[in-house]
Design an enzyme around this catalytic site. Structure first.
Site, PDB file in Angstrom:
ATOM      1  N   GLU A  60       0.792  -1.109  -0.042  1.00  0.00           N
ATOM      2  CA  GLU A  60       0.017   0.112  -0.082  1.00  0.00           C
ATOM      3  C   GLU A  60       0.835   1.222   0.071  1.00  0.00           C
ATOM      4  O   GLU A  60       1.888   1.323   0.747  1.00  0.00           O
ATOM      5  CB  GLU A  60      -0.992  -0.062   1.087  1.00  0.00           C
ATOM      6  CG  GLU A  60      -1.887  -1.176   1.269  1.00  0.00           C
ATOM      7  CD  GLU A  60      -2.837  -1.180   0.286  1.00  0.00           C
ATOM      8  OE1 GLU A  60      -3.064  -0.148  -0.428  1.00  0.00           O
ATOM      9  OE2 GLU A  60      -3.720  -2.214  -0.160  1.00  0.00           O
ATOM     10  N   HIS A  90      -1.448  -5.751   2.019  1.00  0.00           N
ATOM     11  CA  HIS A  90      -2.529  -6.734   1.845  1.00  0.00           C
ATOM     12  C   HIS A  90      -2.305  -8.057   1.112  1.00  0.00           C
ATOM     13  O   HIS A  90      -1.509  -8.082   0.386  1.00  0.00           O
ATOM     14  CB  HIS A  90      -3.686  -5.979   1.012  1.00  0.00           C
ATOM     15  CG  HIS A  90      -4.832  -5.285   1.946  1.00  0.00           C
ATOM     16  ND1 HIS A  90      -4.823  -4.036   1.612  1.00  0.00           N
ATOM     17  CD2 HIS A  90      -5.386  -5.822   2.844  1.00  0.00           C
ATOM     18  CE1 HIS A  90      -5.698  -3.613   2.534  1.00  0.00           C
ATOM     19  NE2 HIS A  90      -6.027  -4.385   3.273  1.00  0.00           N
ATOM     20  N   ARG A 101     -17.501  -0.725   6.064  1.00  0.00           N
ATOM     21  CA  ARG A 101     -18.766  -1.121   5.047  1.00  0.00           C
ATOM     22  C   ARG A 101     -19.265  -2.328   6.017  1.00  0.00           C
ATOM     23  O   ARG A 101     -20.498  -2.666   5.745  1.00  0.00           O
ATOM     24  CB  ARG A 101     -18.126  -1.949   3.719  1.00  0.00           C
ATOM     25  CG  ARG A 101     -19.047  -2.467   2.833  1.00  0.00           C
ATOM     26  CD  ARG A 101     -18.356  -3.188   1.634  1.00  0.00           C
ATOM     27  NE  ARG A 101     -17.438  -3.958   1.940  1.00  0.00           N
ATOM     28  CZ  ARG A 101     -17.974  -5.539   2.075  1.00  0.00           C
ATOM     29  NH1 ARG A 101     -19.294  -5.608   2.251  1.00  0.00           N
ATOM     30  NH2 ARG A 101     -17.412  -6.367   2.507  1.00  0.00           N
TER      31      ARG A 101
HETATM   32  N1  PCA Z   1      -8.557  -6.976   6.325  1.00  0.00           N
HETATM   33  C1  PCA Z   1      -9.572  -5.914   6.633  1.00  0.00           C
HETATM   34  C2  PCA Z   1      -9.193  -5.499   8.290  1.00  0.00           C
HETATM   35  C3  PCA Z   1      -8.752  -6.869   8.675  1.00  0.00           C
HETATM   36  C4  PCA Z   1      -7.911  -7.468   7.620  1.00  0.00           C
HETATM   37  O1  PCA Z   1      -7.416  -8.372   7.530  1.00  0.00           O
HETATM   38  C5  PCA Z   1      -9.087  -4.742   5.713  1.00  0.00           C
HETATM   39  O2  PCA Z   1      -8.514  -4.847   4.592  1.00  0.00           O
HETATM   40  O3  PCA Z   1      -9.443  -3.378   6.131  1.00  0.00           O
END
Ligand code: PCA
Length: 214
Positions: free
Chosen positions: A80, A167, A90
């Site tokens: 990110e 992520h 959401r």
């Molecule tokens: N993903 C969520 C919150 C916790 C996670 O592992 C997110 O992308 O915000």
């Protein structure tokens, strides 16, 4: 030795596992040379996640912090680039809270960039044989919340600290009954090792195509 704090999240949204925490644990169990790891599993709860992160930073005194979360539906590991000062959930968090249109930090700047060489990190993950790209949104849920909180901590209290947010896709084991993109946890862990090693080794980024048209 570069000290790295790796955080993952607990399961959320009805999931039974969260690949971010599984991958973080796998990295810490087999660290790359020159790096030492501390880990923390963050609650998927507004009001509890950032205190847990701050406590983990105080305990581990890391040089680099990599926070990791699940991005179900994304096909690759995403590093990110930008955290925004917005909580707009959401779905409710694990304690039932669902903030909408609220700042993460009242009065904080609109956004922070990651303190990571994001394109070099992406290149390192790809070189390890794992798909990766730069992302320009961490969403508006807990992951962006924690990312923004980390960057605010760095900006206001810990200028020597570096870090950012990554992520990971669903683990393959989570989606055996559906057609959804996924990565085995071992591959996600390999990607995180490459990112940690890159973040420890350099602060300058590479010049490479990595932008998005939309
Ligand atoms: N993903 C969520 C919150 C916790 C996670 O592992 C997110 O992308 O915000």
């Amino acid at each position: 030795m570069t000290r790295v704090l790796l955080t993952g999240f607990e399961p959320f949204g009805g999931g039974e596992t969260n690949p971010s925490w599984e991958a973080v644990r796998a990295v810490a169990a087999h660290p790359p040379p020159g790096l030492s790891f501390t880990t923390a599993e963050l609650p998927c709860v507004y009001g509890a996640a950032l205190p847990a992160l701050t406590a983990a930073v105080q305990d581990g005194e890391p040089d680099v912090v990599l926070c990791v979360g699940q991005a179900g539906g994304r096909p690759d590991i995403t590093v990110e680039r930008v955290a925004i000062n917005l909580d707009d959930a959401r779905i409710p968090d694990n304690a039932g809270a669902q903030p909408m249109d609220e700042p993460v930090i009242p009065g904080g700047p609109a956004a922070y960039f990651a303190a990571l060489p994001v394109k070099a990190c992406v290149a390192a993950v790809r070189a390890a044989g794992v798909p990766a790209s730069v992302s320009h949104t961490a969403g508006t849920y807990l992951c962006n919340h924690v990312f923004y909180g980390l960057m605010h901590l760095i900006a206001t209290e810990r200028p020597a600290l570096r870090g950012g947010f990554v992520h990971v896709p669903y683990a393959s084991a989570q989606v055996t009954d559906r057609s959804a993109p996924s990565l085995p946890v071992a591959a996600a862990a390999e990607g995180l090792r490459a990112i940690a090693a890159t973040a420890a080794a350099r602060t300058d980024d590479i010049r490479a195509v990595g932008g998005a048209t939309h």
